[in-house]
Design a protein around this motif. Structure first.
Motif, PDB file in Angstrom:
ATOM      1  N   VAL A 140      45.999  -3.058 -13.720  1.00 56.05           N
ATOM      2  CA  VAL A 140      44.706  -3.066 -12.869  1.00 56.05           C
ATOM      3  C   VAL A 140      44.127  -4.541 -13.099  1.00 56.05           C
ATOM      4  O   VAL A 140      44.219  -5.005 -14.011  1.00 56.05           O
ATOM      5  CB  VAL A 140      44.005  -1.828 -13.662  1.00 56.05           C
ATOM      6  CG1 VAL A 140      42.372  -1.950 -12.841  1.00 56.05           C
ATOM      7  CG2 VAL A 140      44.467  -0.683 -13.316  1.00 56.05           C
ATOM      8  N   LYS A 141      43.926  -4.811 -11.773  1.00 56.77           N
ATOM      9  CA  LYS A 141      43.172  -6.084 -11.621  1.00 56.77           C
ATOM     10  C   LYS A 141      41.977  -5.815 -11.047  1.00 56.77           C
ATOM     11  O   LYS A 141      41.808  -5.079 -10.037  1.00 56.77           O
ATOM     12  CB  LYS A 141      44.254  -7.101 -10.977  1.00 56.77           C
ATOM     13  CG  LYS A 141      45.388  -7.638 -11.608  1.00 56.77           C
ATOM     14  CD  LYS A 141      46.257  -8.335 -10.986  1.00 56.77           C
ATOM     15  CE  LYS A 141      47.758  -8.657 -11.533  1.00 56.77           C
ATOM     16  NZ  LYS A 141      47.359  -9.434 -12.798  1.00 56.77           N
ATOM     17  N   ARG A 142      40.898  -6.993 -11.124  1.00 59.51           N
ATOM     18  CA  ARG A 142      39.623  -6.942 -10.556  1.00 59.51           C
ATOM     19  C   ARG A 142      39.724  -8.186  -9.566  1.00 59.51           C
ATOM     20  O   ARG A 142      40.001  -9.287 -10.097  1.00 59.51           O
ATOM     21  CB  ARG A 142      38.291  -7.098 -11.477  1.00 59.51           C
ATOM     22  CG  ARG A 142      37.129  -7.028 -10.833  1.00 59.51           C
ATOM     23  CD  ARG A 142      35.990  -6.589 -11.933  1.00 59.51           C
ATOM     24  NE  ARG A 142      35.831  -8.008 -12.765  1.00 59.51           N
ATOM     25  CZ  ARG A 142      35.170  -9.092 -12.475  1.00 59.51           C
ATOM     26  NH1 ARG A 142      34.490  -9.048 -11.391  1.00 59.51           N
ATOM     27  NH2 ARG A 142      35.185 -10.015 -13.341  1.00 59.51           N
ATOM     28  N   ALA A 143      39.487  -7.634  -8.297  1.00 58.70           N
ATOM     29  CA  ALA A 143      40.058  -9.047  -7.254  1.00 58.70           C
ATOM     30  C   ALA A 143      38.759  -8.726  -6.076  1.00 58.70           C
ATOM     31  O   ALA A 143      39.131  -8.348  -5.048  1.00 58.70           O
ATOM     32  CB  ALA A 143      41.489  -8.629  -6.838  1.00 58.70           C
ATOM     33  N   VAL A 147      40.762 -12.012  -4.156  1.00 57.10           N
ATOM     34  CA  VAL A 147      41.029 -12.912  -5.285  1.00 57.10           C
ATOM     35  C   VAL A 147      41.162 -12.227  -6.654  1.00 57.10           C
ATOM     36  O   VAL A 147      40.071 -11.863  -6.981  1.00 57.10           O
ATOM     37  CB  VAL A 147      40.155 -14.234  -4.972  1.00 57.10           C
ATOM     38  CG1 VAL A 147      40.561 -15.087  -6.028  1.00 57.10           C
ATOM     39  CG2 VAL A 147      40.039 -14.627  -3.596  1.00 57.10           C
ATOM     40  N   VAL A 148      42.066 -12.294  -7.406  1.00 59.76           N
ATOM     41  CA  VAL A 148      42.146 -12.030  -8.708  1.00 59.76           C
ATOM     42  C   VAL A 148      41.444 -12.901  -9.592  1.00 59.76           C
ATOM     43  O   VAL A 148      41.514 -14.044  -9.697  1.00 59.76           O
ATOM     44  CB  VAL A 148      43.666 -11.854  -9.297  1.00 59.76           C
ATOM     45  CG1 VAL A 148      43.703 -11.385 -10.889  1.00 59.76           C
ATOM     46  CG2 VAL A 148      44.534 -10.723  -8.528  1.00 59.76           C
ATOM     47  N   VAL A 149      40.374 -12.201 -10.363  1.00 60.58           N
ATOM     48  CA  VAL A 149      39.333 -12.594 -11.250  1.00 60.58           C
ATOM     49  C   VAL A 149      39.660 -12.272 -12.680  1.00 60.58           C
ATOM     50  O   VAL A 149      39.394 -13.116 -13.564  1.00 60.58           O
ATOM     51  CB  VAL A 149      38.161 -12.608 -10.913  1.00 60.58           C
ATOM     52  CG1 VAL A 149      37.786 -13.558  -9.453  1.00 60.58           C
ATOM     53  CG2 VAL A 149      37.697 -11.195 -10.802  1.00 60.58           C
ATOM     54  N   GLU A 150      40.360 -11.068 -12.732  1.00 62.28           N
ATOM     55  CA  GLU A 150      40.455 -10.571 -14.119  1.00 62.28           C
ATOM     56  C   GLU A 150      41.777  -9.555 -14.229  1.00 62.28           C
ATOM     57  O   GLU A 150      41.806  -8.733 -13.064  1.00 62.28           O
ATOM     58  CB  GLU A 150      39.321  -9.958 -14.686  1.00 62.28           C
ATOM     59  CG  GLU A 150      39.230  -9.357 -15.971  1.00 62.28           C
ATOM     60  CD  GLU A 150      38.138  -8.756 -16.290  1.00 62.28           C
ATOM     61  OE1 GLU A 150      38.018  -8.382 -17.681  1.00 62.28           O
ATOM     62  OE2 GLU A 150      37.013  -8.634 -15.718  1.00 62.28           O
TER      63      GLU A 150
END
Length: 225
Positions: A140-143, A147-150
């Motif tokens: 799971v990515k925060r984007a 844009v992936v930030v975390e």
């Protein structure tokens, strides 16, 4: 212990591409709403049911309940423009003396009886609510904006489903303004209870509790009937 269910069926379901609200899309020979309504009516854990229907679809909802012989339906009310407003309208029909309120989305028609048992049994021990959840198998990515930030640690993350069970006075308080308006982006009742200081437990969910959002979801659920 008295348990009432609020069955929320007021969503528009625009992504289904139907000419009718999501709850009245065809699932086999009956509307989608019929499956979850039948299962709640047959449940040994539920005493009464409040239906929340889209505006101008109250009569079809009542006629469907009569067709199914759903004797536990006590009333049918009109939903609001948001899920919170729809749940608030349904909960307002539940008598004050009721102990537990279960909120379920008609968009999850394949409701197993054992999930109902788990969320209701999950109350107590200082918990105000219980929700079914499943682990997240994917990374799971925060984007924001693509844009992936975390990259998030999925170890403690779960996918939350309905039905969700709550101590009735706690849910009422969480839905009452200003508390009920303190989490405007809330997508489930548990978020409202959490925002109002309540403690919510996660119990084992079920993969069968597919949420119907797209035509492909409807086909998938129909294949499981």
């Amino acid at each position: 212990m008295s348990v009432w269910a609020v069955l929320v069926a007021a969503g528009r379901g625009e992504r289904l591409g139907e000419d009718r609200p999501k709850a009245f899309a065809r699932l086999g020979e009956l509307p989608l709403l019929a499956e979850s309504l039948r299962r709640l009516d047959e449940s040994g854990w539920v005493d009464e049911i409040v239906l929340v229907a889209p505006p101008q679809w109250e009569e079809p909802a009542i006629l469907l309940a009569e067709e199914l012989g759903a004797s536990k339906v006590s009333s049918c009310v009109t939903g609001g423009s948001t899920r919170t407003e729809s749940v608030r309208a349904g909960v307002a029909e539940v008598p004050e003396e009721v102990d537990v309120i279960v909120v379920h989305d008609a968009a999850r028609p394949l409701l197993p009886e054992d999930v109902l048992e788990r969320v209701i049994a999950g109350l107590g021990d200082g918990f105000d609510g219980a929700v079914p959840g499943l682990p997240i198998p994917d990374t799971v990515k925060r984007a924001p904006g693509g844009v992936v930030v975390e990259t998030l640690d999925r170890e403690d993350l779960v996918r939350v489903q309905t039905p969700q069970a709550f101590v009735a006075p706690v849910l009422r308080a969480a839905l009452t303004p200003p508390a009920g308006d303190s989490a405007p982006g809330a997508t489930d009742c548990a978020a409202l209870v959490e925002a109002n200081g309540g403690r919510v437990r996660v119990v084992e969910g079920d993969e069968r509790l597919v949420k119907v959002t797209t035509p492909a979801d409807l086909v998938r659920v129909a294949s499981c009937l």
